[in-house]
Structure formats: structure tokens, C-alpha cells
Scaffold this active site. Structure first.
Site, PDB file in Angstrom:
ATOM      1  N   GLY A  32       7.273   6.996  14.729  1.00 11.56           N
ATOM      2  CA  GLY A  32       8.609   6.455  14.536  1.00 11.56           C
ATOM      3  C   GLY A  32       8.763   5.042  15.059  1.00 11.56           C
ATOM      4  CG  ASP A  33      11.499   4.064  16.993  1.00 11.08           C
ATOM      5  OD1 ASP A  33      12.450   4.242  16.223  1.00 11.08           O
ATOM      6  OD2 ASP A  33      11.350   4.696  18.056  1.00 11.08           O
ATOM      7  N   GLY A  37      13.027  -0.008   8.835  1.00  9.43           N
ATOM      8  CA  GLY A  37      14.284  -0.637   8.421  1.00  9.43           C
ATOM      9  C   GLY A  37      14.039  -2.051   7.919  1.00  9.43           C
ATOM     10  CG  HIS A  61      15.726   3.279   9.938  1.00 11.13           C
ATOM     11  ND1 HIS A  61      15.551   3.821   8.695  1.00 11.13           N
ATOM     12  CD2 HIS A  61      15.074   4.105  10.790  1.00 11.13           C
ATOM     13  CE1 HIS A  61      14.819   4.921   8.791  1.00 11.13           C
ATOM     14  NE2 HIS A  61      14.533   5.125  10.060  1.00 11.13           N
TER      15      HIS A  61
HETATM   16  P1  GDP Z   1      12.360   1.937  12.403  1.00 11.48           P
HETATM   17  O1  GDP Z   1      12.991   3.121  13.033  1.00 11.48           O
HETATM   18  O2  GDP Z   1      10.994   2.231  11.865  1.00 11.48           O
HETATM   19  O3  GDP Z   1      13.231   1.257  11.381  1.00 11.48           O
HETATM   20  O4  GDP Z   1      12.126   0.883  13.576  1.00 11.48           O
HETATM   21  P2  GDP Z   1      13.198   0.472  14.728  1.00 11.48           P
HETATM   22  O5  GDP Z   1      14.187  -0.435  14.121  1.00 11.48           O
HETATM   23  O6  GDP Z   1      13.686   1.654  15.455  1.00 11.48           O
HETATM   24  O7  GDP Z   1      12.236  -0.265  15.743  1.00 11.48           O
HETATM   25  C1  GDP Z   1      11.491  -1.386  15.391  1.00 11.48           C
HETATM   26  C2  GDP Z   1      11.879  -2.523  16.335  1.00 11.48           C
HETATM   27  O8  GDP Z   1      10.967  -3.584  16.184  1.00 11.48           O
HETATM   28  C3  GDP Z   1      13.241  -3.096  16.029  1.00 11.48           C
HETATM   29  O9  GDP Z   1      13.824  -3.534  17.221  1.00 11.48           O
HETATM   30  C4  GDP Z   1      12.908  -4.276  15.122  1.00 11.48           C
HETATM   31  O10 GDP Z   1      13.911  -5.282  15.137  1.00 11.48           O
HETATM   32  C5  GDP Z   1      11.632  -4.764  15.759  1.00 11.48           C
HETATM   33  N1  GDP Z   1      10.682  -5.420  14.869  1.00 11.48           N
HETATM   34  C6  GDP Z   1      10.362  -5.137  13.579  1.00 11.48           C
HETATM   35  N2  GDP Z   1       9.337  -5.907  13.167  1.00 11.48           N
HETATM   36  C7  GDP Z   1       9.006  -6.699  14.199  1.00 11.48           C
HETATM   37  C8  GDP Z   1       7.992  -7.681  14.410  1.00 11.48           C
HETATM   38  O11 GDP Z   1       7.177  -7.981  13.554  1.00 11.48           O
HETATM   39  N3  GDP Z   1       7.949  -8.260  15.656  1.00 11.48           N
HETATM   40  C9  GDP Z   1       8.813  -7.948  16.649  1.00 11.48           C
HETATM   41  N4  GDP Z   1       8.688  -8.573  17.814  1.00 11.48           N
HETATM   42  N5  GDP Z   1       9.780  -7.015  16.495  1.00 11.48           N
HETATM   43  C10 GDP Z   1       9.861  -6.397  15.288  1.00 11.48           C
HETATM   44  P1  IMO Z   2      13.115   6.469  13.326  1.00 13.08           P
HETATM   45  O1  IMO Z   2      13.549   6.799  11.923  1.00 13.08           O
HETATM   46  C1  IMO Z   2      11.293   7.756  17.081  1.00 13.08           C
HETATM   47  C2  IMO Z   2      11.640  12.013  18.075  1.00 13.08           C
HETATM   48  C3  IMO Z   2      12.483  12.256  19.305  1.00 13.08           C
HETATM   49  C4  IMO Z   2      11.816  13.523  19.827  1.00 13.08           C
HETATM   50  C5  IMO Z   2      11.478  14.277  18.548  1.00 13.08           C
HETATM   51  C6  IMO Z   2      12.499  15.333  18.140  1.00 13.08           C
HETATM   52  O2  IMO Z   2      13.997   5.521  14.034  1.00 13.08           O
HETATM   53  O3  IMO Z   2      11.678   6.091  13.340  1.00 13.08           O
HETATM   54  P2  IMO Z   2      14.991  15.227  17.196  1.00 13.08           P
HETATM   55  O4  IMO Z   2      16.220  14.595  17.763  1.00 13.08           O
HETATM   56  O5  IMO Z   2      14.609  14.714  15.859  1.00 13.08           O
HETATM   57  O6  IMO Z   2      15.029  16.719  17.240  1.00 13.08           O
HETATM   58  O7  IMO Z   2      13.808  14.806  18.232  1.00 13.08           O
HETATM   59  O8  IMO Z   2      11.402  13.301  17.520  1.00 13.08           O
HETATM   60  N1  IMO Z   2      12.285  11.194  17.016  1.00 13.08           N
HETATM   61  C7  IMO Z   2      12.059   9.890  16.837  1.00 13.08           C
HETATM   62  N2  IMO Z   2      11.310   9.021  17.543  1.00 13.08           N
HETATM   63  N3  IMO Z   2      11.950   7.339  15.982  1.00 13.08           N
HETATM   64  C8  IMO Z   2      12.684   8.206  15.255  1.00 13.08           C
HETATM   65  O9  IMO Z   2      13.279   7.874  14.104  1.00 13.08           O
HETATM   66  C9  IMO Z   2      12.783   9.544  15.688  1.00 13.08           C
HETATM   67  N4  IMO Z   2      13.415  10.627  15.219  1.00 13.08           N
HETATM   68  C10 IMO Z   2      13.100  11.642  16.037  1.00 13.08           C
HETATM   69  O10 IMO Z   2      12.398  11.196  20.212  1.00 13.08           O
HETATM   70  O11 IMO Z   2      10.613  13.200  20.472  1.00 13.08           O
HETATM   71 MG    MG Z   3      13.853   3.669  14.851  1.00 20.32          MG
END
Ligand code: GDP
Ligand code: IMO
Ligand code: MG
Length: 459
Positions: A32-33, A37, A61
Site C-alpha cells: 500500500g501507499d 493516487g 490516495h
Molecule cells: P497511495 O495510497 O498508493 O495512493 O499512496 P499515498 O498517497 O498513500 O502515499 C504515497 C505518498 O508518497 C504520498 O504522500 C505522495 O504524495 C508521495 N509521493 C508520490 N510519489 C512520490 C515521489 O515520487 N516522491 C516523493 N518524495 N513522494 C511521492
Molecule cells: P492505500 O490504498 C496501506 C492495511 C492496514 C492494516 C491492514 C488491514 O492507501 O494504499 P483494514 O483497515 O483494511 O482492515 O486494515 O491493511 N491497509 C493499508 N495500508 N495503505 C492502504 O491503502 C491500506 N489499506 C489497508 O494498515 O495493516
Molecule cells: Mg495510501
């Protein structure tokens, strides 16, 4: 025996409209993360619709436009592009309050309500789901006295957004509320009162003293009101999506959570409760498999994980802290610090294969700049044996010791690079190393959070 007759004046043969752009999935290849987005926002203008198919408000996201950060939990991340239809498919579990807040935010920002369609068959996250999520986590964190297992905290570390209990009720069938139910106030009250009663009886003994029973009538009135506010957006999204692809437009599928959190294929039981990989798309949207024509696997240049569960390449040292600070690795939904570690190619080979990734988006490459060396896990050692195949079950995975290959680090300000040639040679070599190891080309290399801080290959 009957014979089939072919009518002579048969209607024109159905044609097979081909969209100029293939319908594409964007999925997370790690925990994740990964930056899904950002990638969705980048690709969205080429598509007729952006569709969420799994998860709920556990997702966070981020889209950063001209330095301004937007965090989306339920709203598809293509929403900042006017003319792109946003769709929340039947496979998503919806917290109406969170969704309405996001609709209001987008309306304030853009001056018009978003072009959003919400499936009438998506399940609703109800107040008892969040309470049950918290109770279960507390119970798992405190094993019963006399439990001789020697294990302490076995909680999952959920986001406490009610995701697991909402999907469990969907599987249980009877005590569940779907978005379509919110639009039928006459039957909604009876339904919610019945579910509230069932939840009061089943949760009270689990919660122990201090449990505040749910007031079914009050909740029914509240959710009827939320339903009225959602009514303009609610539709049969299956037919909407078939109409879009039937007209020759491509759709972009937005994966939430990520493959290693997939309920079937992730690091069970430390997973979420939905099908996060591309395999969840047909069931979560109603579009058949053939519409997943291109798959962009999104990955960080390193690894992170939030919550519990095994993480073989985790760095519990100053290098891990440095990555966390440079990458601002704090949860978009819960603000929790993310666990950080080196890239894990064993896990990535597995998720690339599982999703059928046709391209990679390698994100946050800028974060690694300045490190003297970069380690990459190419195999595990489990019980003294070398293992190349990812064991998704948490028990064997917890025993895995990473086998690292060490690469030279790179330096400089990567955030200004707009082509691969602008990158320091070491960073370019790192990208090529990943492409070779996974057998898939990098279509996107991201060097900063902003929309503009991106290298798109072949453009
Ligand atoms: P998602 O859940 O997959 O959409 O990702 P998140 O938004 O939760 O987490 C990704 C984080 O990395 C966010 O804070 C973005 O703004 C940041 N991000 C995305 N691409 C880059 C990058 O290339 N460099 C840096 N430094 N940050 C990034
Ligand atoms: P995005 O879309 C990171 C993780 C939680 C926990 C496990 C179960 O932003 O990448 P839940 O609340 O779904 O029952 O939690 O899954 N988890 C994520 N970790 N990014 C996410 O979404 C997550 N969605 C759930 O931290 O370990
Ligand atoms: Mg995320």
C-alpha cells in the site's frame, strides 16, 4: 433432431469497438501507499472513466497539484479532471459520511459537483462496523489469560474504518445494508432496526462493560438522510460501465490497498478484507476480465508497510528512519508512521506475476538519493534453505531472512529530472536493474509528489 436456421435478413454483425487506449488497471505491488493516487491522476485524462473496485475509506490516495495536497479515501483519484467519469463500483464498501465529505470538498474546490456514479450494490459501512473493528483489534491485542501460546499482541493494526466487519456482513448476507437500501426509506427503518438489535446482542458480550447499545431508529433516520444526499449519484454502475466500454471508451481501474494486502493472495492474516489485485476487478465492477488489457504495477523504490505482519526487509535503524523522514512516510488515512525497508524483489516478482503487470510505475526514487549504498533483496533464506518463491502465508514469511545484493547509491536532486537522461547514472542503473529483475518496463518513474515531478517513458 432440430437444426439451427440462420435468418437470411440477420442484423448487422456486432462490431468490436476498440478503444484507442486500452482499458488499464493501476494496482499497488507492495503493502500500500505506493503512489497509486498520483499515477491515476496522471493517466486519467486518457480515459472515459476512473473506477474504484475494492476497499473502502481505509485507502488514502494523495494527489499533489501545484504543491497542494489532496487526500482521497473513497473518491476515485481522476476526479480533478473534468470530463472524466468517476465510478465507485459494487466491490467497494462505502462510509457515506466520508464520501459526502469528499463530494463537498471537490464541489467547493471546483465549483461543481463531481461527475460521480456510485453503485447501488456497494455495501454500506455502518456505525457498528467501526465499533466491531475496534473491539476485535483489542481482543487480538490481549490474548486470553491462560493462553499458553506465548504470543502477545496478535492484532492486525487495521485502520479501524470498519472494513473487515463490513465485508464480513456482506459474506454473512443477512445483516447488511447496501447503498440501494438507503434510497428506500420505507423499508430502511425496519431493516436498520433489525440489524441494530442483532448487533447489540452480538457485540455487547464481546465489548464488555461500557458498551453503548445502538439506537436503531436514530441510525435509520441518519442513514435515510445520508441516502437522500447520495441519491443523485447512485446508479447501476455495471450498466454505466458496459455503456462506456461499448461506446469504445477505455476505463482506468483504480486499485485500493495493495496486492500484499489482498485477502486471498496477500500476507494472510495481516491483510485487508478485499481483493486488491487485478483479479478483483471483474467481481468489483461487473466488467468481464477481457477489459483488463494493460496493467500498471505501482511500486516504491523501497518498501513500506503500515500495521502488523511480517516484513522481511524492514529497517529498524537510522537508514529506515532516514527513508521515513525523506519520504514523509506517515499514513494518509491514520497518520501512523510507516515501517520502512529495502526493496523486496521476491515479493515484487510474485505480485508482478499475480497481477499480470505489463508496465511499472517506480515511485519515490528521489527519496533514496544521498544513500551511500542501496540494498535489494533478491531471495530469502528460510530454515537454512534459499527460497526464490514468495511465501504469502504470514507464518513462513515471518521466518524469511533476506538475501541482499548491494548496489552503489546515487546523489543529486532527482526532483528536477523530467527524462531518464536527466537522472544521475546510478539512479538510471537502479531503474534498469528493477526492470530486468521483474521483466517488465518502467512506464513511469516518479521523482517527487507533484504531478509535474514525473518521467513518463515513451512520451
Ligand atoms: P497511495 O495510497 O498508493 O495512493 O499512496 P499515498 O498517497 O498513500 O502515499 C504515497 C505518498 O508518497 C504520498 O504522500 C505522495 O504524495 C508521495 N509521493 C508520490 N510519489 C512520490 C515521489 O515520487 N516522491 C516523493 N518524495 N513522494 C511521492
Ligand atoms: P492505500 O490504498 C496501506 C492495511 C492496514 C492494516 C491492514 C488491514 O492507501 O494504499 P483494514 O483497515 O483494511 O482492515 O486494515 O491493511 N491497509 C493499508 N495500508 N495503505 C492502504 O491503502 C491500506 N489499506 C489497508 O494498515 O495493516
Ligand atoms: Mg495510501
Amino acid at each position: 433432431m432440430t437444426t439451427l436456421s440462420i435468418p437470411s435478413a440477420s442484423p448487422a454483425r456486432p462490431s468490436n469497438p476498440r478503444a484507442a487506449e486500452p482499458s488499464t488497471a493501476v494496482v499497488g505491488l507492495q503493502w500500500g501507499d505506493e503512489g497509486k493516487g498520483k499515477v491515476i491522476d496522471l493517466l486519467a485524462p486518457r480515459y472515459g472513466a476512473v473506477v474504484r473496485y475494492n476497499g473502502g475509506a481505509n485507502a488514502g490516495h494523495s494527489v499533489v497539484i501545484e504543491g497542494k495536497r489532496h487526500a482521497l479515501h473513497l473518491m476515485p483519484s481522476g476526479v480533478f479532471h473534468p470530463g472524466v467519469q468517476s465510478v465507485i463500483g459494487n466491490g467497494v464498501v462505502i462510509d457515506p459520511e466520508v464520501l459526502l465529505r469528499e463530494i463537498d470538498q471537490i464541489t467547493t474546490l471546483t465549483g461543481t459537483a463531481p461527475a460521480l456514479a456510485v453503485s447501488d450494490r456497494a455495501h454500506v459501512v455502518m456505525p457498528w462496523h467501526k465499533v466491531e473493528d475496534a473491539i476485535r483489534e483489542t481482543l487480538l491485542a490481549t490474548p486470553a489469560s491462560g493462553d499458553g501460546s506465548g504470543e502477545g499482541d496478535r492484532s492486525i493494526g487495521t485502520t479501524k474504518r470498519g472494513i473487515g466487519p463490513a465485508y464480513a456482513d456482506k459474506a454473512h448476507r443477512a445483516p447488511a445494508v447496501r447503498v440501494g437500501d438507503l434510497l428506500r426509506p420505507a423499508s430502511l427503518r425496519t431493516k436498520i432496526e433489525r440489524v441494530a438489535d442483532l448487533k447489540n446482542r452480538s457485540l455487547a458480550p464481546l465489548a464488555g462493560p461500557g458498551f453503548a447499545p445502538f439506537d436503531g431508529a436514530a441510525i435509520a433516520a441518519q442513514y435515510a438522510h445520508l441516502g437522500e444526499r447520495l441519491r443523485p449519484f447512485v446508479t447501476d454502475t455495471l450498466h454505466l460501465l458496459h455503456g462506456i466500454v461499448g461506446a469504445g471508451r477505455a476505463v482506468l481501474f483504480e486499485g485500493a490497498n495493495a496486492t500484499l494486502l489482498d485477502v486471498d493472495h496477500g500476507t494472510f492474516p495481516f491483510v485487508t478484507s478485499s481483493s486488491c489485485s487485478t483479479l478483483g476487478i471483474p467481481v468489483g465492477t461487473g466488467l468481464p476480465c477481457r477489459h483488463v488489457q494493460r496493467v500498471v504495477g505501482v511500486m516504491k523504490a523501497y518498501s513500506t508497510r503500515v500495521g502488523g505482519g511480517p516484513f522481511p526487509t524492514e529497517l529498524k535503524d537510522a537508514t529506515g528512519d532516514r527513508i521515513r523522514e525523506r519520504g514523509r512516510e506517515y499514513g494518509t488515512t491514520t497518520g501512523r508512521p510507516r515501517r520502512c525497508g529495502w526493496l523486496d524483489l521476491v515479493a515484487l516478482r510474485y505480485t508482478t506475476m499475480l497481477n499480470g503487470a505489463t508496465g511499472l510505475a517506480i515511485m519515490l526514487l528521489d527519496v533514496l538519493a544521498g544513500l551511500p549504498e542501496i540494498k535489494v533483496c533478491t531471495a530469502y533464506e528460510i530454515g537454512g534453505e534459499r527460497v526464490d518463491r514468495f511465501p504469502p502465508d504470514a507464518e513462513p514469511l515471518a521466518l524469511a531472512r533476506p538475501v541482499f545484493e548491494t548496489l552503489a547509491g546515487f546523489d543529486g536532486d532527482l526532483t528536477v529530472a523530467r527524462t531518464l537522461a536527466d537522472l544521475p547514472a546510478g539512479a538510471r542503473r537502479y531503474v534498469e536493474f528493477i526492470e530486468r529483475a521483474l521483466g517488465v518496463p518502467a512506464e513511469v518513474v516518479s521523482v517527487g509528489p507533484d504531478r509535474a515531478q514525473t518521467i513518463v517513458q515513451g512520451e
